[in-house]
Design a protein around this motif. Structure first.
Motif, PDB file in Angstrom:
ATOM      1  N   TYR A 277      -5.273   4.613   3.479  1.00 31.82           N
ATOM      2  CA  TYR A 277      -4.011   4.315   2.804  1.00 31.82           C
ATOM      3  C   TYR A 277      -3.071   5.522   2.948  1.00 31.82           C
TER       4      TYR A 277
ATOM      5  N   GLU B 124       1.494   6.119  -5.673  1.00 31.16           N
ATOM      6  CA  GLU B 124       0.785   7.354  -5.906  1.00 31.16           C
ATOM      7  C   GLU B 124      -0.442   7.123  -6.774  1.00 31.16           C
TER       8      GLU B 124
ATOM      9  N   LYS C 123       0.322   8.617  -2.082  1.00 30.31           N
ATOM     10  CA  LYS C 123       0.206  10.038  -2.389  1.00 30.31           C
ATOM     11  C   LYS C 123      -0.847  10.236  -3.475  1.00 30.31           C
TER      12      LYS C 123
ATOM     13  N   ASN D 148       0.032   5.896   3.072  1.00 29.85           N
ATOM     14  CA  ASN D 148       1.309   5.897   2.357  1.00 29.85           C
ATOM     15  C   ASN D 148       1.156   6.093   0.848  1.00 29.85           C
TER      16      ASN D 148
ATOM     17  N   GLU E  35       0.827  -1.201   0.000  1.00 27.01           N
ATOM     18  CA  GLU E  35       0.000   0.000   0.000  1.00 27.01           C
ATOM     19  C   GLU E  35       0.867   1.260   0.000  1.00 27.01           C
ATOM     20  N   ILE E  36       1.666   1.361  -1.044  1.00 24.64           N
ATOM     21  CA  ILE E  36       2.489   2.555  -1.215  1.00 24.64           C
ATOM     22  C   ILE E  36       2.359   2.985  -2.674  1.00 24.64           C
TER      23      ILE E  36
ATOM     24  N   ASN F  94      -7.011   8.816   2.496  1.00 22.17           N
ATOM     25  CA  ASN F  94      -5.748   8.998   3.211  1.00 22.17           C
ATOM     26  C   ASN F  94      -5.751   8.275   4.547  1.00 22.17           C
TER      27      ASN F  94
END
Length: 307
Positions: free
Chosen positions: A117, A92, A121, A119, A89-90, A114
């Protein structure tokens, strides 16, 4: 043909200026010119018309640009799939939206997204050319009112947006005619907002001119001004439902009603990355909670594609 040649070419086709493109690529202008010349030799035709310091794409250049964008999209899709396979879960998320009500909807949902999740962007691009932003890979998906026909786009109708007349006075009549909207002072969004554009278009058909007492792009300011009795307003149901409006009153506008269709746009046959899948699922969930008139068949098909 090397990938870097296409990368250089796309930057020049975007900037239409060799020096600016070279600066963004971090190479010298002579080096960039040499690389483009090598690509032109390989293609067999000029890609740019050079008129003094200005350049423009040739017809062949337009073809190369279109196909290069597809290649770029495929490469991005490849890496997105590799990343998504790990379900980390990183990363963008890039969303393109029309200015106005849809921007508020997307931005408000970002608060929940946000929290779920933290992390990931999120980048929101507000643009009148949502379809172009998706096609050029500047956005993972786009949301807007207008439906343009592009064979390379997968378009899903999300719901019908209705626009309400709101005031701080209770009224036993749940409906109001469009012509009666202009009986009192109005607090409206600026002309760039889709709601205002619909009002302008419809009012011109009635021979009426819109002269708001206050214009502001802030929905919270509009609601507060309506609360204080400065005037009434016309806002989308989306905004009315998403903000604290318990102390305000709305009426359905008729003769004619004010509605627009809201669409979600993605590139066809393009992998939907983890962040985009999660955000779209959250969006659909919120629309269902608010009992919007959604296209069930289209939504079901979209949900299945997100599995």
């Amino acid at each position: 043909m090397e990938l870097r040649h296409l990368e250089y070419f796309l930057m020049v086709s975007k900037e239409l200026h060799f020096t600016k493109a070279a600066e963004k690529l971090g190479i010298s202008q002579p080096t960039l010119s040499h690389q483009i010349k090598m690509l032109e030799q390989e293609v067999g035709y000029p890609l740019f018309n050079r008129v003094g310091k200005k350049i423009e794409l040739t017809k062949v250049g337009e073809i190369v640009q279109q196909e290069s964008l597809k290649i770029q999209g495929s490469i991005q899709s490849m890496f997105s799939q590799i990343t998504a396979m790990t379900k980390v879960e990183i990363g963008e998320l890039k969303i393109a939206v029309l200015p106005g009500e849809i921007t508020d909807l997307v931005s408000t949902l970002c608060i929940q997204f946000n929290q779920l999740y933290p992390n990931i962007k999120v980048f929101i691009e507000t643009t009148d050319q949502v379809e172009k932003a998706v096609l050029e890979n500047r956005a993972d998906f786009g949301i807007g009112f207008h439906l343009s026909q592009y064979d390379t786009l997968q378009v899903t109708k999300l719901y019908d947006e209705e626009f309400y007349f709101i005031s701080n006075k209770s009224n036993s009549d749940q409906k109001i005619s469009f012509s009666s909207v202009f009986d009192g002072p109005l607090i409206l969004f600026p002309s760039m907002h889709q709601c205002r554009k619909i009002l302008e278009k419809t009012s011109s058909e009635f021979g009426k001119q819109i002269e708001p007492i206050v214009e502001t792009s802030s929905i919270e300011s509009i609601l507060n001004l309506v609360r204080s009795g400065v005037g009434s307003s016309v806002v989308s149901r989306t905004l009315y439902e998403f903000y604290d409006t318990k102390d305000l009153f709305f009426q359905h506008i008729e003769e004619p009603s004010l509605t627009m269709e809201v669409y979600l746009m993605m590139k066809k046959n393009c992998f939907i990355n983890y962040a985009a899948r999660k955000y779209i699922k959250l969006l659909i969930s919120e629309l269902q909670k608010l009992h919007f008139h959604i296209e069930k068949g289209a939504i079901t098909s979209l949900q299945n594609s997100l599995l």
